[in-house]
Design an enzyme around this catalytic site. Structure first.
Site, PDB file in Angstrom:
ATOM      1  N   SER A  27      -4.405  -3.211   0.968  1.00 45.97           N
ATOM      2  CA  SER A  27      -5.213  -2.798   2.118  1.00 45.97           C
ATOM      3  C   SER A  27      -4.612  -3.181   3.468  1.00 45.97           C
ATOM      4  O   SER A  27      -4.991  -2.615   4.485  1.00 45.97           O
ATOM      5  CB  SER A  27      -6.623  -3.369   2.016  1.00 45.97           C
ATOM      6  OG  SER A  27      -6.626  -4.756   2.257  1.00 45.97           O
TER       7      SER A  27
ATOM      8  N   LYS B 117      -8.358  -8.861   6.602  1.00 49.97           N
ATOM      9  CA  LYS B 117      -8.410  -7.635   7.412  1.00 49.97           C
ATOM     10  C   LYS B 117      -8.093  -7.983   8.864  1.00 49.97           C
ATOM     11  O   LYS B 117      -8.073  -9.131   9.260  1.00 49.97           O
ATOM     12  CB  LYS B 117      -9.807  -6.994   7.368  1.00 49.97           C
ATOM     13  CG  LYS B 117     -10.351  -6.705   5.983  1.00 49.97           C
ATOM     14  CD  LYS B 117      -9.615  -5.605   5.279  1.00 49.97           C
ATOM     15  CE  LYS B 117     -10.186  -5.409   3.877  1.00 49.97           C
ATOM     16  NZ  LYS B 117      -9.309  -4.699   3.002  1.00 49.97           N
TER      17      LYS B 117
END
Length: 185
Positions: free
Chosen positions: A45, A86
């Site tokens: 990701s 993230k």
């Protein structure tokens, strides 16, 4: 002449070793609990910024000193037994929106140079890197996060904004593999 080891001296030496070991364990506990911790990237990701199985150091102390800032790469508790990593896109009060593969923050287009390779790959496939969404206003006490691999990231677009009390810390540098050591800031 050899020095004779008396039982009392052996006992004192053993006690000194026990104290030193105890102090080392206590220091390691304090450092890992409050200051720094290792983290292993799981998944893709954050490609191309971070890669699967890379090991990095997370600065845990920073959460006691300040709130995450836009652009920071953070680790947070996403599920009961799983942490995510993230990039912070928006902070409390920000309005986040993507239109035509351009990120807008508070109505202004945002440059995202860290997405260049991913954007080129998506363009070659004839698809946008980031689907349109928003506008979303980030609530007080929360942040909006997204992975750099926007086509393959479970982030605030699907799980919603992240509460600040879920933030573990900020990524500082990759330390493994050795040929990939680098700062992540």
């Amino acid at each position: 002449m050899s020095e004779e080891v008396t039982p009392r001296r052996a006992k004192n030496e053993a006690w000194e070793w026990i104290k030193a070991l105890g102090i080392a364990i206590a220091l390691a506990f304090v450092i890992r609990t409050f200051l720094f911790a290792p983290f292993i990237v799981e998944g893709e990701s954050m490609e191309t910024t971070l890669h699967n199985a890379e090991k990095l150091v997370v600065n845990k102390a920073i959460v006691y000193l300040s709130e995450p800032e836009r652009g920071d790469i953070i680790v947070f508790h996403a599920e009961a037994k799983r942490d995510y990593i993230k990039r912070v896109i928006g902070v409390a009060g920000d309005t986040v929106e993507v239109k035509d593969d351009v990120l807008y923050l508070n109505g202004k287009a945002v440059e995202e140079p860290y997405l260049e390779k991913n954007r080129e790959q998506a363009k070659a496939q004839g698809i946008p890197l980031t689907e349109d969404f928003g506008p979303i206003t980030v609530p007080e006490g929360q942040i909006f996060v997204m992975g750099d691999n926007r086509l393959n990231s479970r982030d605030s677009r699907s799980i919603g904004p992240v509460s600040l009390d879920k933030v573990v810390g900020r990524s500082e540098f990759v330390f493994w593999p050795l040929d990939s050591i680098r700062m992540t800031r």
